[in-house]
Design a protein around this motif. Structure first.
Motif, PDB file in Angstrom:
ATOM      1  N   THR A  30       0.886  -1.315   0.064  1.00 63.77           N
ATOM      2  CA  THR A  30      -0.003   0.152   0.020  1.00 63.77           C
ATOM      3  C   THR A  30       0.864   1.320   0.231  1.00 63.77           C
ATOM      4  O   THR A  30       0.461   2.145   0.834  1.00 63.77           O
ATOM      5  CB  THR A  30      -0.852   0.016   1.055  1.00 63.77           C
ATOM      6  OG1 THR A  30      -0.213  -0.334   2.436  1.00 63.77           O
ATOM      7  CG2 THR A  30      -2.118  -0.976   0.942  1.00 63.77           C
ATOM      8  N   ASP A  32       1.089   4.440  -1.346  1.00 63.85           N
ATOM      9  CA  ASP A  32       0.008   5.283  -1.862  1.00 63.85           C
ATOM     10  C   ASP A  32       0.425   6.752  -2.133  1.00 63.85           C
ATOM     11  O   ASP A  32      -0.289   7.745  -2.671  1.00 63.85           O
ATOM     12  CB  ASP A  32      -1.322   5.396  -1.146  1.00 63.85           C
ATOM     13  CG  ASP A  32      -1.059   5.853   0.469  1.00 63.85           C
ATOM     14  OD1 ASP A  32      -0.144   6.259   0.666  1.00 63.85           O
ATOM     15  OD2 ASP A  32      -1.922   5.474   1.091  1.00 63.85           O
ATOM     16  N   GLN A  56      -0.020   1.514  -4.616  1.00 63.67           N
ATOM     17  CA  GLN A  56      -1.661   1.268  -4.501  1.00 63.67           C
ATOM     18  C   GLN A  56      -2.088   2.552  -5.621  1.00 63.67           C
ATOM     19  O   GLN A  56      -1.676   3.667  -5.535  1.00 63.67           O
ATOM     20  CB  GLN A  56      -2.018   1.638  -3.180  1.00 63.67           C
ATOM     21  CG  GLN A  56      -3.683   1.506  -3.237  1.00 63.67           C
ATOM     22  CD  GLN A  56      -4.220   1.575  -1.688  1.00 63.67           C
ATOM     23  OE1 GLN A  56      -3.406   1.579  -0.869  1.00 63.67           O
ATOM     24  NE2 GLN A  56      -5.438   1.738  -1.682  1.00 63.67           N
ATOM     25  N   VAL A  57      -2.905   1.953  -6.540  1.00 63.11           N
ATOM     26  CA  VAL A  57      -3.341   2.848  -7.570  1.00 63.11           C
ATOM     27  C   VAL A  57      -4.943   3.070  -7.519  1.00 63.11           C
ATOM     28  O   VAL A  57      -5.659   1.855  -7.189  1.00 63.11           O
ATOM     29  CB  VAL A  57      -2.975   2.418  -8.821  1.00 63.11           C
ATOM     30  CG1 VAL A  57      -3.698   3.338 -10.125  1.00 63.11           C
ATOM     31  CG2 VAL A  57      -1.576   2.134  -9.290  1.00 63.11           C
ATOM     32  N   ASN A  58      -5.490   4.100  -7.372  1.00 63.92           N
ATOM     33  CA  ASN A  58      -6.803   4.358  -7.407  1.00 63.92           C
ATOM     34  C   ASN A  58      -7.643   4.112  -8.801  1.00 63.92           C
ATOM     35  O   ASN A  58      -8.260   5.204  -9.166  1.00 63.92           O
ATOM     36  CB  ASN A  58      -7.148   5.613  -6.516  1.00 63.92           C
ATOM     37  CG  ASN A  58      -8.658   5.769  -6.188  1.00 63.92           C
ATOM     38  OD1 ASN A  58      -9.455   5.032  -6.557  1.00 63.92           O
ATOM     39  ND2 ASN A  58      -8.967   6.800  -5.410  1.00 63.92           N
ATOM     40  N   SER A  59      -7.501   3.240  -9.206  1.00 61.62           N
ATOM     41  CA  SER A  59      -7.855   2.784 -10.700  1.00 61.62           C
ATOM     42  C   SER A  59      -9.459   3.178 -10.850  1.00 61.62           C
ATOM     43  O   SER A  59      -9.783   3.459 -11.904  1.00 61.62           O
ATOM     44  CB  SER A  59      -7.827   1.404 -11.100  1.00 61.62           C
ATOM     45  OG  SER A  59      -6.364   0.764 -10.878  1.00 61.62           O
ATOM     46  N   LYS A  65     -10.754   6.057  -1.379  1.00 66.54           N
ATOM     47  CA  LYS A  65      -9.794   4.983  -1.305  1.00 66.54           C
ATOM     48  C   LYS A  65      -8.152   5.877  -1.432  1.00 66.54           C
ATOM     49  O   LYS A  65      -8.357   6.956  -2.167  1.00 66.54           O
ATOM     50  CB  LYS A  65      -9.732   4.163  -2.560  1.00 66.54           C
ATOM     51  CG  LYS A  65     -11.182   3.212  -2.573  1.00 66.54           C
ATOM     52  CD  LYS A  65     -11.039   1.901  -1.652  1.00 66.54           C
ATOM     53  CE  LYS A  65     -12.253   1.042  -1.878  1.00 66.54           C
ATOM     54  NZ  LYS A  65     -13.492   1.637  -1.235  1.00 66.54           N
ATOM     55  N   GLY A  67      -4.329   5.941  -2.925  1.00 63.74           N
ATOM     56  CA  GLY A  67      -3.647   5.265  -4.203  1.00 63.74           C
ATOM     57  C   GLY A  67      -3.160   6.574  -5.129  1.00 63.74           C
ATOM     58  O   GLY A  67      -3.992   7.422  -5.264  1.00 63.74           O
ATOM     59  N   MET A  93      -4.708  -2.445  -6.214  1.00 67.98           N
ATOM     60  CA  MET A  93      -5.726  -1.537  -6.077  1.00 67.98           C
ATOM     61  C   MET A  93      -7.088  -2.178  -5.185  1.00 67.98           C
ATOM     62  O   MET A  93      -7.168  -3.380  -5.110  1.00 67.98           O
ATOM     63  CB  MET A  93      -6.201  -1.165  -7.422  1.00 67.98           C
ATOM     64  CG  MET A  93      -7.054  -2.196  -8.362  1.00 67.98           C
ATOM     65  SD  MET A  93      -8.967  -2.007  -8.014  1.00 67.98           S
ATOM     66  CE  MET A  93      -9.457  -2.766  -9.118  1.00 67.98           C
ATOM     67  N   THR A 111      -6.034  -1.527 -14.017  1.00 68.91           N
ATOM     68  CA  THR A 111      -4.991  -1.679 -13.130  1.00 68.91           C
ATOM     69  C   THR A 111      -3.731  -2.615 -13.630  1.00 68.91           C
ATOM     70  O   THR A 111      -2.579  -2.329 -13.698  1.00 68.91           O
ATOM     71  CB  THR A 111      -5.642  -2.374 -12.004  1.00 68.91           C
ATOM     72  OG1 THR A 111      -6.661  -1.655 -11.521  1.00 68.91           O
ATOM     73  CG2 THR A 111      -4.640  -2.700 -10.966  1.00 68.91           C
ATOM     74  N   MET A 131      -5.192  -7.386  -6.634  1.00 64.50           N
ATOM     75  CA  MET A 131      -6.634  -6.959  -6.993  1.00 64.50           C
ATOM     76  C   MET A 131      -7.616  -8.001  -6.777  1.00 64.50           C
ATOM     77  O   MET A 131      -7.388  -9.269  -7.235  1.00 64.50           O
ATOM     78  CB  MET A 131      -6.908  -6.075  -8.330  1.00 64.50           C
ATOM     79  CG  MET A 131      -6.469  -7.131  -9.404  1.00 64.50           C
ATOM     80  SD  MET A 131      -6.571  -5.946 -10.950  1.00 64.50           S
ATOM     81  CE  MET A 131      -6.456  -7.206 -12.201  1.00 64.50           C
TER      82      MET A 131
END
Length: 159
Positions: A30, A32, A56-59, A65, A67, A93, A111, A131
């Motif tokens: 994580t 972010d 961490q990506v906030n796709s 969330k 990311g 994610m 992602t 994920m």
């Protein structure tokens, strides 16, 4: 604990918990923010640790969330990969809690595409995609997940 067991941190890592985290976890999934990455790297350097991490990506562009936004993920990954005591091994994610439909599937596809872009940019350790949870892990695997999080399926719902 068996030698072949890895312990991954999948919750939000607060800066004041970094020193404890690097002692407990094999992988921190994580990362972010760049600020967190730099603080983690400094703690690892001080303790002579190479920490395995995922960004961490906030796709799903979910405001609840953490990311990196999709547009910043590759640049962030490149900066993190240059930190001496972090080894970037994947992308993580958490999807928004919405209906599972074609749009939801597209979040997983995005992602996986981010991971491929990072890998193709020369960060060849970045091979993992974390994920998918209990309600959607099959879809996540179909779209390229290498790691899934199925706590509810194993332990039941939270009270």
């Amino acid at each position: 604990m068996p030698d072949n067991m890895e312990i991954h941190l999948i919750g939000h890592l607060q800066s004041n918990k970094i020193n404890k985290a690097i002692q407990l976890f094999d992988v921190i999934q994580t990362i972010d923010s760049l600020k967190l990455a730099h603080k983690l790297n400094a703690a690892c350097e001080k303790n002579n640790i190479i920490q395995r991490v995922y960004i961490q990506v906030n796709s799903g562009n979910d405001p609840s969330k953490f990311g990196f936004v999709i547009e910043d993920a590759l640049e962030a990954a490149q900066q993190i990969s240059r930190l001496s005591n972090l080894c970037l091994e994947g992308v993580m994610m958490i999807p928004p809690l919405i209906d599972i439909d074609d749009y939801y599937r597209s979040i997983f596809k995005k992602t996986k595409a981010i991971q491929v872009d990072i890998y193709n940019s020369g960060i060849t350790n970045c091979v993992n995609v974390s994920m998918g949870m209990s309600r959607d892990y099959q879809l996540a695997v179909e779209e390229g997940a290498t790691h899934i999080r199925i706590g509810t399926a194993l332990f039941g719902s939270r009270n």
